[in-house]
Write an enzyme that holds these catalytic residues in place. Structure first.
Site, PDB file in Angstrom:
ATOM      1  N   GLY A  41       0.825  -1.220   0.000  1.00 32.70           N
ATOM      2  CA  GLY A  41       0.000   0.000   0.000  1.00 32.70           C
ATOM      3  C   GLY A  41       0.850   1.257   0.000  1.00 32.70           C
ATOM      4  N   SER A  47       3.811   7.207   3.829  1.00 32.50           N
ATOM      5  CA  SER A  47       4.383   6.262   4.796  1.00 32.50           C
ATOM      6  C   SER A  47       5.750   5.766   4.315  1.00 32.50           C
ATOM      7  CB  SER A  47       3.437   5.074   5.002  1.00 32.50           C
ATOM      8  OG  SER A  47       2.979   4.592   3.758  1.00 32.50           O
ATOM      9  N   ASP A  66       2.226  -1.717  -4.811  1.00 32.00           N
ATOM     10  CA  ASP A  66       0.894  -1.118  -5.047  1.00 32.00           C
ATOM     11  C   ASP A  66       0.586  -1.238  -6.535  1.00 32.00           C
ATOM     12  OD1 ASP A  66      -1.364   0.795  -5.192  1.00 32.00           O
ATOM     13  OD2 ASP A  66      -0.617   1.571  -3.281  1.00 32.00           O
ATOM     14  N   GLY A  70      -5.655   2.430  -6.803  1.00 31.25           N
ATOM     15  CA  GLY A  70      -6.525   2.842  -5.696  1.00 31.25           C
ATOM     16  C   GLY A  70      -7.363   1.713  -5.131  1.00 31.25           C
ATOM     17  N   SER A 119      -0.824  -6.959  -5.057  1.00 31.68           N
ATOM     18  CA  SER A 119      -0.095  -7.537  -3.941  1.00 31.68           C
ATOM     19  C   SER A 119      -0.088  -9.072  -3.964  1.00 31.68           C
ATOM     20  CB  SER A 119      -0.725  -7.013  -2.656  1.00 31.68           C
ATOM     21  OG  SER A 119      -0.348  -7.787  -1.568  1.00 31.68           O
ATOM     22  N   HIS A 139      -8.234  -2.465   2.398  1.00 30.63           N
ATOM     23  CA  HIS A 139      -8.641  -2.576   3.796  1.00 30.63           C
ATOM     24  C   HIS A 139      -9.891  -3.421   4.008  1.00 30.63           C
ATOM     25  CE1 HIS A 139      -5.526   0.300   4.201  1.00 30.63           C
ATOM     26  NE2 HIS A 139      -5.844   0.696   5.414  1.00 30.63           N
ATOM     27  N   ARG A 146      -5.594 -11.667   2.268  1.00 29.86           N
ATOM     28  CA  ARG A 146      -4.597 -12.167   1.307  1.00 29.86           C
ATOM     29  C   ARG A 146      -3.221 -11.556   1.566  1.00 29.86           C
ATOM     30  NH1 ARG A 146      -9.197 -12.184  -2.103  1.00 29.86           N
ATOM     31  NH2 ARG A 146      -8.862 -10.038  -2.781  1.00 29.86           N
TER      32      ARG A 146
END
Ligand code: SAH
Ligand code: MG
Length: 211
Positions: A41, A47, A66, A70, A119, A139, A146
């Site tokens: 993500g 982050s 990612d 989105g 992912s 989320h 997964r």
């Protein structure tokens, strides 16, 4: 954390409050010594700056995954949608250009390796032991499950599994990450070591066994 990187992180676009970002930095600085740091993500790299700053100090590296299209909750019409991230050629979101500019501006291109893809597909190719895994991708139930099943087995004993958006009270947010976090604790292979806001740091105490 060096002030110029802290400034870059605070002003980057994304979903990481300052206090949680600093806790993420501290965890990555500690656990990054045990191996590479993997983030699920990336979004626009907010982050990732905290993780990259820590990787530099720990002598580690960040791999951030990612598809850049989105999550469900940031698509057009949803509360967290950012219209400036739309690529109208394809009618899809694209956070990759913003991510790239963010990491270049922060001077972290040596520390940060981006993987563009789903992912679960990337997880199938992955075999490298991880010092720290940060789960902050899709989320809802399916994606977060997964991510845990596909990536957490790679965390080394003494390494960390870090979750974002953990809300024990349903009034504060979605429950899927919280359920997966509880599942990790109930597996008996992780212990809780730090909490900051919705961030939870778990340390692996036992090797991964089977599935
Ligand atoms: N860590 C970021 C926020 C991440 S938002 C910050 O600090 O701001 C969640 C991201 O997960 C989105 O960019 C979305 O594209 C990505 N994502 C959701 N499901 C995914 C999947 N299955 N594979 C890869 N990326 C996914
Ligand atoms: Mg998050």
């Amino acid at each position: 954390m060096p002030s110029e990187l802290l400034y870059a992180a605070k002003h980057a676009k994304g979903f990481m409050p300052d206090n949680e970002g600093l806790a993420l930095f501290e965890a990555a600085r500690q656990y990054g010594r045990r191996g590479p740091i993997c983030e699920i993500g990336t979004y626009c790299g907010k982050s990732t700056i905290y993780l990259g700053a820590a990787a530099r100090q720990a002598g580690s590296v960040v791999v951030t995954v990612d598809h850049h299209r989105g999550s469900e909750e940031i698509q057009p019409g949803w509360a967290h949608h950012d219209p400036t991230l739309m690529d109208f050629r394809f009618g899809k979101m694209d956070s990759l250009p913003t991510f790239r500019a963010t990491i270049a501006a922060a001077g972290l291109e040596e520390e940060v390796i981006a993987i563009v893809g789903r992912s679960e597909q990337v997880a199938k190719l992955w075999h490298t032991p991880l010092g720290m895994l940060f789960i902050d991708g899709g989320h809802s139930e399916g994606p977060v499950t997964r991510d845990y099943e596909g990536w957490a087995p790679h965390v080394v004993v003494g390494g960390a599994l870090v979750f974002h958006d953990i809300y024990p009270d349903p009034a504060h947010g979605g429950q899927a990450p919280y359920r997966v976090y509880q599942r990790a604790l109930e597996s008996g292979a992780f212990k809780d070591v730090a909490v900051e806001g919705s961030l939870r740091v778990l340390e692996r105490t036992k090797p991964h066994q089977g599935s």
